[in-house]
Design an enzyme around this catalytic site. Structure first.
Site, short mmCIF file in Angstrom:
data_model
loop_
_atom_site.label_atom_id
_atom_site.label_comp_id
_atom_site.label_asym_id
_atom_site.label_seq_id
_atom_site.Cartn_x
_atom_site.Cartn_y
_atom_site.Cartn_z
N ILE A 1 0.85 -1.20 0.00
CA ILE A 1 0.00 0.00 0.00
C ILE A 1 0.88 1.24 0.00
O ILE A 1 1.67 1.45 0.93
CB ILE A 1 -0.91 0.05 1.25
CG1 ILE A 1 -1.71 -1.24 1.42
CG2 ILE A 1 -1.85 1.26 1.17
CD1 ILE A 1 -2.53 -1.31 2.71
N ASN B 1 -2.02 4.24 -4.03
CA ASN B 1 -2.88 5.25 -3.40
C ASN B 1 -2.16 6.58 -3.17
O ASN B 1 -2.79 7.63 -3.14
CB ASN B 1 -3.37 4.66 -2.07
CG ASN B 1 -3.93 5.71 -1.14
OD1 ASN B 1 -5.04 6.21 -1.32
ND2 ASN B 1 -3.13 6.07 -0.12
N TYR C 1 -4.39 19.00 -11.33
CA TYR C 1 -4.76 17.84 -10.49
C TYR C 1 -5.70 16.93 -11.30
O TYR C 1 -5.51 15.71 -11.33
CB TYR C 1 -5.42 18.27 -9.18
CG TYR C 1 -5.87 17.09 -8.35
CD1 TYR C 1 -4.94 16.19 -7.82
CD2 TYR C 1 -7.23 16.83 -8.14
CE1 TYR C 1 -5.35 15.08 -7.08
CE2 TYR C 1 -7.64 15.72 -7.39
CZ TYR C 1 -6.70 14.84 -6.87
OH TYR C 1 -7.09 13.74 -6.15
N LYS D 1 -5.17 12.98 -12.50
CA LYS D 1 -6.07 11.86 -12.19
C LYS D 1 -6.70 11.28 -13.47
O LYS D 1 -7.03 10.09 -13.51
CB LYS D 1 -7.14 12.32 -11.18
CG LYS D 1 -6.56 12.54 -9.78
CD LYS D 1 -6.01 11.21 -9.22
CE LYS D 1 -5.34 11.34 -7.88
NZ LYS D 1 -4.93 10.04 -7.32
N VAL E 1 -13.62 13.07 0.11
CA VAL E 1 -13.26 12.25 1.28
C VAL E 1 -12.49 13.15 2.24
O VAL E 1 -11.53 13.81 1.83
CB VAL E 1 -12.31 11.09 0.90
CG1 VAL E 1 -12.21 10.08 2.04
CG2 VAL E 1 -12.74 10.40 -0.39
#
Ligand code: NDP
Ligand code: 8X3
Length: 251
Positions: free
Chosen positions: A7, A84, A150, A154, A183
């Protein structure tokens, strides 16, 4: 036998919540730059499973390779890679954007993801098994004002995920891209360079997703039977309908 899960960005937010959630069922390799936070998490999770922590900057190609090479042999067979690590840096109109912020987002969110993946994919191919989960964003599906670079980083995660799937399915490697909406993590604090007031604004008047909500989807994705691939997922808090449509309570 427990699978090995790698991770990136496990020192906070979605990555940390995912490490905590997966600790009961998987061996974990947790990564991030903040070595102290990693060590603390390693100690906490070691009570539940085998954990190795690797502190490196995903932007640094040599450091990524070196970190992988320091892993003991049995840890080098990574079954599941969760890409991530990433952040937004700044939020400005394109004419006002800082080139340092642009470099950071492209180097971390795009090139960092590629460097980490390149260090792991050949071993997955050799073993003809593996699962890669790339954390994209709704920002990669829909560009919003002041999101420019950004959003582009993505969108690249979306394209790279699709490309990985096309190239790797023949090696029995699954590729999932997961695109959350709002989030509440350290994300906004990083984007607004430590300005707590500005960092709160995106979540004003809503109940945003929690890091754990995203972690639970990651857990669901990787726990599907071997024949099932969830390829591309968008998740929102209830009050969000698109990158820009958010129903906020007045107050
Ligand atoms: P956090 O800021 O809480 O976590 C980001 C993580 O990435 C940290 O662990 C940080 O660790 C790591 N990281 C950042 N830069 C680097 C680097 N150069 N090298 C290694 N690790 C790095 O944010 P989130 O948990 O919210 O973000 C996780 C992912 O989710 C990101 O890719 C983000 O773009 C995406 N996302 C977030 C959303 C949100 O609203 N929060 C929505 C959609 C997607 P350290 O600083 O220790 O290196
Ligand atoms: C993070 C979500 O809407 O701030 O990727 O871009 S958003």
């Amino acid at each position: 036998m427990k699978k090995n899960v790698f991770i990136t960005g496990a020192t906070s937010g979605i990555g940390e919540a995912t490490a905590v959630l997966l600790a009961s069922d998987y061996n974990l390799i947790i990564c991030g730059r903040r070595a102290e936070k990693l060590k603390e998490l390693e100690q906490k999770l070691s009570q539940h499973t085998d954990v190795v922590s690797l502190s490196f900057d995903v932007r640094d190609k040599e450091a990524v390779e070196k970190a992988m090479n320091t892993l003991p042999e049995r840890w080098q067979n990574i079954d599941i890679l969760i890409n991530n690590a990433g952040n937004a840096h700044g939020m400005d109109t394109i004419d006002m954007g800082s080139t340092d912020d642009w470099d950071a987002m492209i180097d971390i969110n795009v090139k960092g993801l590629l460097y980490v993946s390149k260090s792991i994919i050949p071993r997955m191919i050799k073993r003809q098994t593996g699962h890669i989960v790339n954390i994209g964003s709704i920002a990669g599906k829909e560009t919003y004002p002041k999101g420019n670079v950004y959003c582009a980083s993505k969108a690249a995660v979306q394209s790279i995920s699709d490309g990985m799937r096309l190239d790797l399915y023949q090696h029995n490697i699954k590729v999932t891209s997961l695109h959350p909406g709002l989030v509440e993590t350290e994300f906004s604090l990083v984007r607004f360079k430590g300005d707590r007031e500005k960092a709160k604004q995106p979540y004003k008047g809503i109940t945003p997703l929690k890091a754990k909500d995203v972690a639970e989807v990651i857990q669901f994705v990787i726990k599907r039977p071997d024949n099932v691939l969830l390829s591309d997922i968008v998740m929102f808090p209830k009050s969000q309908a698109s990158a820009t449509l958010v129903k906020r309570d007045p107050s």
